[in-house]
Write an enzyme that holds these catalytic residues in place. Structure first.
Site: not given
Length: 360
Positions: A102, A172, A196
């Protein structure tokens, strides 16, 4: 079988109490005669839902008054572009830490809008650790410093908050937001996809300090302007109304269960069950450096990869699914977000013990 134990990395399990309340309110929300999905986002019913969700999130995370909470769309991946578009602010470059897949995607996207300085990388060990800040080569003139607090794929989590001086810190937090307390005031901007630890896919949360708004890279689309979103209370266009409603229920569930500090204790207890077993096992192992072992995403490998499919079949037979590791890592991955009950983790460890006895 009523409910399985869903170890998916995302979209992930939601608290059963939240799902049951949403079911009960699906057709007729609190006697108003319609579903939340049917409400005008400008109507008093929905505006009250969104305002309450924001207030509860602010309370849970102790978000200072000079920060805006934005309910956006496009996932964290859209933030890979929105962050540089909004935060380069005429600066020559931005600093990025590279700790996994990511991070790499965020770096690649940011390079379209300005120079990116990779301050440190753990690619030398296949992203199985996070470089200590003493190894970072920070630029004091950078527009911002970006890092991923928890790499969902590699299971690498950074539990400390980097010190970046006057340079805004951007994080993030898609896969560990709300799992443990953090000091929001140390960040310029936090973003997280909802699927999530917050709610359904389709919603993205952005928490941004007000002084960082309004200085855009030329050509930035209106919909990518944080200030436009903030000035319009996240309603410049129709927001993800139902996802925000579910997120609001999750926030209330968290408050009812003691808040984020209480959730951290549960999360640490769940993770400890798995890591303690892995540390004494000669058949299963964790590839991640001990100090960076994620509380949310736990990758592990079997001694003989040829047994992977057999293990997954055994897990499914016991009501445990989505344990296959990401294709870039292999092996297994157990994602144990807030909504995963400790019983699910206990069931997984019991299976691992039996499997080792049978095949070890």
């Amino acid at each position: 079988m009523d409910r399985i134990f869903n170890f998916s990395a995302g979209p992930a399990a939601l608290p059963q109490a939240v799902l049951e309340q949403a079911r009960d309110e699906l057709v007729n929300w609190q006697g108003c005669g319609m579903s939340v999905m049917e409400m005008s986002h400008r109507g008093k019913e929905y505006m009250g839902i969104q305002a309450e969700a924001e207030a509860d999130l602010r309370e849970l995370m102790n978000i200072p008054a000079n920060y805006k909470v934005l309910f956006l769309q496009g996932g964290a991946s859209m933030q890979f572009a929105m962050v540089p578009m909004n935060l380069f602010r005429g600066k020559a470059s931005a600093d990025y830490l590279n700790t996994g897949e990511w991070s790499k995607k965020a770096i690649k996207e940011a390079q379209k809008y300005g120079k990116v300085n990779v301050v440190a990388s753990s690619e030398d060990k296949n992203f199985t650790y996070a470089p200590a800040q003493s190894a970072w080569k920070l630029d004091p003139n950078a527009a911002y410093v970006h890092y991923t607090t928890n790499e969902t794929i590699g299971g690498v989590e950074i539990f400390w908050t980097p010190e970046t001086g006057n340079v805004p810190l951007v994080a993030d937090m898609s896969s560990d937001i709300l799992s443990r307390p953090i000091d929001v005031s140390k960040f310029g901007l936090i973003y997280a996809g909802a699927q999530k630890n917050i709610g359904p896919a389709g919603l993205t949360i952005v928490i941004v300090r007000e002084d960082l708004l309004g200085q855009l890279v030329p050509g930035t689309p209106t919909m990518f302007d944080y200030k436009i979103a903030a000035d319009n209370d996240s309603m410049y266009n129709t927001p993800s109304t139902y996802a925000i409603y579910i997120a609001g229920l999750v926030f209330k569930w968290l408050k009812k269960n003691g808040g984020i500090a209480a959730m951290e204790k549960v999360n640490r207890a769940k993770a400890k069950l798995i890591y303690d077993f892995l540390d004494q096992s000669k058949f299963f192992q964790s590839p991640v450096a001990v100090e960076n072992r994620s509380l949310m995403n736990i990758p592990f490998t079997l001694k003989d990869a040829a047994l992977d499919d057999e293990f997954l079949k055994a897990a499914k037979a016991r009501g445990m699914v989505q344990l296959k590791g990401h294709r870039s890592v292999g092996g297994m991955r157990a994602s144990i977000y807030n909504a995963m009950p400790i019983e699910g983790v206990q069931a997984l460890v019991a299976l691992m013990k039996e499997f080792e006895q049978q095949h070890g």
